[in-house]
Design a protein around this motif. Structure first.
Motif, PDB file in Angstrom:
ATOM      1  N   GLU A 241       0.828  -1.205   0.000  1.00  0.00           N
ATOM      2  CA  GLU A 241       0.000   0.000   0.000  1.00  0.00           C
ATOM      3  C   GLU A 241       0.860   1.252   0.000  1.00  0.00           C
ATOM      4  OE1 GLU A 241      -4.013  -1.420   2.417  1.00  0.00           O
ATOM      5  OE2 GLU A 241      -2.234  -0.791   3.553  1.00  0.00           O
ATOM      6  N   ALA A 242       2.051   1.140   0.597  1.00  0.00           N
ATOM      7  CA  ALA A 242       2.956   2.292   0.679  1.00  0.00           C
ATOM      8  C   ALA A 242       3.780   2.475  -0.593  1.00  0.00           C
ATOM      9  CB  ALA A 242       3.887   2.128   1.872  1.00  0.00           C
ATOM     10  N   GLY A 243       3.590   1.598  -1.572  1.00  0.00           N
ATOM     11  CA  GLY A 243       4.240   1.777  -2.865  1.00  0.00           C
ATOM     12  C   GLY A 243       5.353   0.811  -3.193  1.00  0.00           C
ATOM     13  N   VAL A 244       5.653  -0.142  -2.292  1.00  0.00           N
ATOM     14  CA  VAL A 244       6.707  -1.135  -2.577  1.00  0.00           C
ATOM     15  C   VAL A 244       6.018  -2.392  -3.098  1.00  0.00           C
ATOM     16  CG1 VAL A 244       8.746  -2.314  -1.691  1.00  0.00           C
ATOM     17  CG2 VAL A 244       8.039  -0.139  -0.676  1.00  0.00           C
ATOM     18  N   ALA A 245       5.765  -2.417  -4.383  1.00  0.00           N
ATOM     19  CA  ALA A 245       4.992  -3.496  -5.005  1.00  0.00           C
ATOM     20  C   ALA A 245       5.689  -4.845  -4.838  1.00  0.00           C
ATOM     21  CB  ALA A 245       4.786  -3.195  -6.486  1.00  0.00           C
ATOM     22  N   GLY A 246       4.915  -5.865  -4.458  1.00  0.00           N
ATOM     23  CA  GLY A 246       5.440  -7.218  -4.357  1.00  0.00           C
ATOM     24  C   GLY A 246       6.081  -7.564  -3.029  1.00  0.00           C
ATOM     25  N   TYR A 247       6.174  -6.601  -2.130  1.00  0.00           N
ATOM     26  CA  TYR A 247       6.805  -6.853  -0.835  1.00  0.00           C
ATOM     27  C   TYR A 247       5.836  -7.628   0.058  1.00  0.00           C
ATOM     28  CZ  TYR A 247       9.708  -6.011   3.293  1.00  0.00           C
ATOM     29  OH  TYR A 247      10.516  -6.174   4.386  1.00  0.00           O
ATOM     30  N   ASP A 248       6.299  -8.781   0.622  1.00  0.00           N
ATOM     31  CA  ASP A 248       5.459  -9.596   1.492  1.00  0.00           C
ATOM     32  C   ASP A 248       6.330 -10.524   2.317  1.00  0.00           C
ATOM     33  OD1 ASP A 248       3.523 -11.128   2.737  1.00  0.00           O
ATOM     34  OD2 ASP A 248       3.123 -12.358   0.968  1.00  0.00           O
ATOM     35  N   LEU A 249       6.501 -10.223   3.596  1.00  0.00           N
ATOM     36  CA  LEU A 249       7.277 -11.085   4.496  1.00  0.00           C
ATOM     37  C   LEU A 249       6.562 -11.171   5.844  1.00  0.00           C
ATOM     38  CD1 LEU A 249      11.007 -10.012   3.904  1.00  0.00           C
ATOM     39  CD2 LEU A 249       9.879 -12.083   3.105  1.00  0.00           C
ATOM     40  N   GLY A 250       5.991 -12.342   6.129  1.00  0.00           N
ATOM     41  CA  GLY A 250       5.373 -12.591   7.425  1.00  0.00           C
ATOM     42  C   GLY A 250       6.238 -13.546   8.234  1.00  0.00           C
ATOM     43  N   ILE A 251       6.182 -13.454   9.549  1.00  0.00           N
ATOM     44  CA  ILE A 251       7.025 -14.263  10.428  1.00  0.00           C
ATOM     45  C   ILE A 251       6.145 -15.241  11.198  1.00  0.00           C
ATOM     46  CG2 ILE A 251       8.670 -14.193  12.337  1.00  0.00           C
ATOM     47  CD1 ILE A 251       8.019 -11.001  10.582  1.00  0.00           C
ATOM     48  N   TRP A 252       6.471 -16.535  11.098  1.00  0.00           N
ATOM     49  CA  TRP A 252       5.679 -17.540  11.803  1.00  0.00           C
ATOM     50  C   TRP A 252       6.497 -18.233  12.895  1.00  0.00           C
ATOM     51  CZ3 TRP A 252       8.521 -21.834  11.073  1.00  0.00           C
ATOM     52  CH2 TRP A 252       9.149 -22.038   9.829  1.00  0.00           C
ATOM     53  N   PHE A 253       5.756 -18.912  13.776  1.00  0.00           N
ATOM     54  CA  PHE A 253       6.368 -19.657  14.880  1.00  0.00           C
ATOM     55  C   PHE A 253       5.765 -21.060  14.920  1.00  0.00           C
ATOM     56  CE2 PHE A 253       5.858 -15.198  15.992  1.00  0.00           C
ATOM     57  CZ  PHE A 253       7.166 -14.825  16.279  1.00  0.00           C
ATOM     58  N   ASN A 254       6.609 -22.035  15.251  1.00  0.00           N
ATOM     59  CA  ASN A 254       6.116 -23.398  15.447  1.00  0.00           C
ATOM     60  C   ASN A 254       6.904 -24.063  16.560  1.00  0.00           C
ATOM     61  OD1 ASN A 254       8.609 -23.986  14.162  1.00  0.00           O
ATOM     62  ND2 ASN A 254       7.772 -25.831  13.244  1.00  0.00           N
ATOM     63  N   LEU A 255       6.508 -25.264  16.929  1.00  0.00           N
ATOM     64  CA  LEU A 255       7.281 -26.093  17.841  1.00  0.00           C
ATOM     65  C   LEU A 255       7.800 -27.282  17.052  1.00  0.00           C
ATOM     66  CD1 LEU A 255       5.020 -26.099  21.043  1.00  0.00           C
ATOM     67  CD2 LEU A 255       7.098 -24.754  20.639  1.00  0.00           C
ATOM     68  N   ALA A 256       9.036 -27.703  17.323  1.00  0.00           N
ATOM     69  CA  ALA A 256       9.651 -28.768  16.533  1.00  0.00           C
ATOM     70  C   ALA A 256      10.600 -29.595  17.386  1.00  0.00           C
ATOM     71  CB  ALA A 256      10.406 -28.172  15.335  1.00  0.00           C
ATOM     72  N   VAL A 257      10.779 -30.844  16.971  1.00  0.00           N
ATOM     73  CA  VAL A 257      11.764 -31.727  17.601  1.00  0.00           C
ATOM     74  C   VAL A 257      12.662 -32.298  16.516  1.00  0.00           C
ATOM     75  CG1 VAL A 257      10.404 -32.389  19.613  1.00  0.00           C
ATOM     76  CG2 VAL A 257      10.143 -33.669  17.481  1.00  0.00           C
ATOM     77  N   VAL A 258      13.795 -32.828  16.925  1.00  0.00           N
ATOM     78  CA  VAL A 258      14.720 -33.401  15.950  1.00  0.00           C
ATOM     79  C   VAL A 258      14.066 -34.578  15.245  1.00  0.00           C
ATOM     80  CG1 VAL A 258      16.839 -32.628  17.070  1.00  0.00           C
ATOM     81  CG2 VAL A 258      15.778 -34.775  17.794  1.00  0.00           C
ATOM     82  N   LYS A 259      14.402 -34.769  13.980  1.00  0.00           N
ATOM     83  CA  LYS A 259      13.744 -35.779  13.154  1.00  0.00           C
ATOM     84  C   LYS A 259      13.993 -37.202  13.624  1.00  0.00           C
ATOM     85  CE  LYS A 259      13.089 -33.293   8.821  1.00  0.00           C
ATOM     86  NZ  LYS A 259      13.418 -33.195   7.375  1.00  0.00           N
ATOM     87  N   ARG A 260      15.066 -37.424  14.364  1.00  0.00           N
ATOM     88  CA  ARG A 260      15.352 -38.787  14.818  1.00  0.00           C
ATOM     89  C   ARG A 260      14.524 -39.177  16.048  1.00  0.00           C
ATOM     90  NH1 ARG A 260      19.521 -35.629  16.780  1.00  0.00           N
ATOM     91  NH2 ARG A 260      20.046 -35.933  18.995  1.00  0.00           N
TER      92      ARG A 260
END
Length: 323
Positions: A241-260
């Protein structure tokens, strides 16, 4: 067959038939669980972890403690979990930066959250806010800021090399063709302190840690990094909206454990994480300016991989490196 042999055989058969039922018992943690947060206390990562720790402890019937292991853009804490026992007692608070940026920015570190972890569940998403410091910056909108930045050198702070804060700023500079000197801090709290002290001209940090200072007038918000306006700051435009076309970065959070980690443990933890997504937890997250998000457990790893690949492509194209 003698009577003794027959009884022995029947006893053995009974044990065999009972074994699946015994194995089917859900895993139960025998000791306190730690959630490792890869940034210092006080930032949004720490806030999110503490919000979900309490209901998770209730679901698992075991204490859940927060362990802050900051440094190297989150790699120190990530590595600590990778090197721990795969017993379900060490959980990583995963972020966009850990999964989507660090494998590129810290390519020589050997730490790769996308490779080494499996998701237990998504928690929420937050926007970064592009804020300038009144008294150091005159601009009141993005277009005016770009013009001001072209006239004189500016300094910006981030929550660390390779963080979503860093990448949000770097992408903005690249897309607008301006330059500024980067000063990385060790988390949101140090960055906010530097901004309040007017040590930098601007910074990108989350709504969770920026909103109060924007409302007080200490920061002047020019835009948010997502394609939707932040509920906490409805009057602040998006970058697009401020004029920087195509800009899109959202920050997410999750919980995770090692794959093994053994599958029965992963299944039990996923079940518990799924149950903490109550209206009460959602309300607490929103109070911290974090918007809850829901991704089916079966799709979690694929969802994260797709998001991470996008962030990694941006970091690679921008030649970001902390090595």
């Amino acid at each position: 067959m003698t009577e003794i042999a027959r009884r022995a055989a029947l006893a053995g058969l009974g044990t065999f038939l009972a074994a699946p039922a015994l194995r089917a018992q859900p895993w139960q943690p025998s000791r306190p669980i730690r959630i490792v947060v890869t940034y210092p206390p006080g930032g949004v990562n720490d806030i999110v972890a503490r919000i979900v720790a309490e209901p998770l402890a209730r679901e698992l019937g075991q204490a859940v403690v927060i362990e802050n292991r900051a440094g190297a853009g989150g790699n120190i804490g990530t590595q600590a979990v990778v090197q721990s026992e795969a017993d379900g007692l060490s959980i990583l608070l995963g972020t966009t930066a850990l999964f989507g940026v660090n494998p590129i920015v810290y390519a020589r570190s050997g730490v790769d959250a996308l490779r080494d972890f499996t998701s237990l569940g998504m928690l929420g998403e937050v926007a970064n806010v592009f804020s300038v410091i009144p008294g150091r910056v005159e601009a009141t909108n993005v277009a005016a800021f770009i013009e001001e930045a072209k006239r004189r050198p500016l300094v910006y702070g981030s929550v660390g090399n390779g963080s979503s804060s860093h990448l949000s700023a770097a992408l903005f500079l690249q897309m607008t063709g301006i330059e500024a000197t980067h000063v990385p801090y060790r988390g949101s709290s140090p960055l906010v302190a530097a901004m309040l002290a007017k040590d930098v001209d601007f910074g990108f940090d989350t709504t969770a840690t920026s909103t109060a200072h924007i409302r007080s007038g200490a920061f002047r918000a020019l835009a948010v990094t997502t394609t939707r306006r932040a509920g906490a700051l409805p009057d602040v435009p998006t970058m697009q909206e401020a004029g920087v076309a195509g800009y899109d970065l959202g920050i997410w959070f999750n919980l995770a454990v090692v794959k093994r980690t053994p599958e029965p443990i992963v299944a039990r933890l996923r079940e518990a994480v799924g149950k903490i997504g109550t209206p009460e937890t959602a309300a607490r997250l929103r109070t911290a300016f974090v918007e809850p998000i829901s991704v089916p457990v079966a799709e979690g790893d694929a969802w994260i991989a797709a998001s991470a690949m996008r962030w990694q492509a941006i970091a690679r194209d921008m030649h970001l490196s902390a090595d």
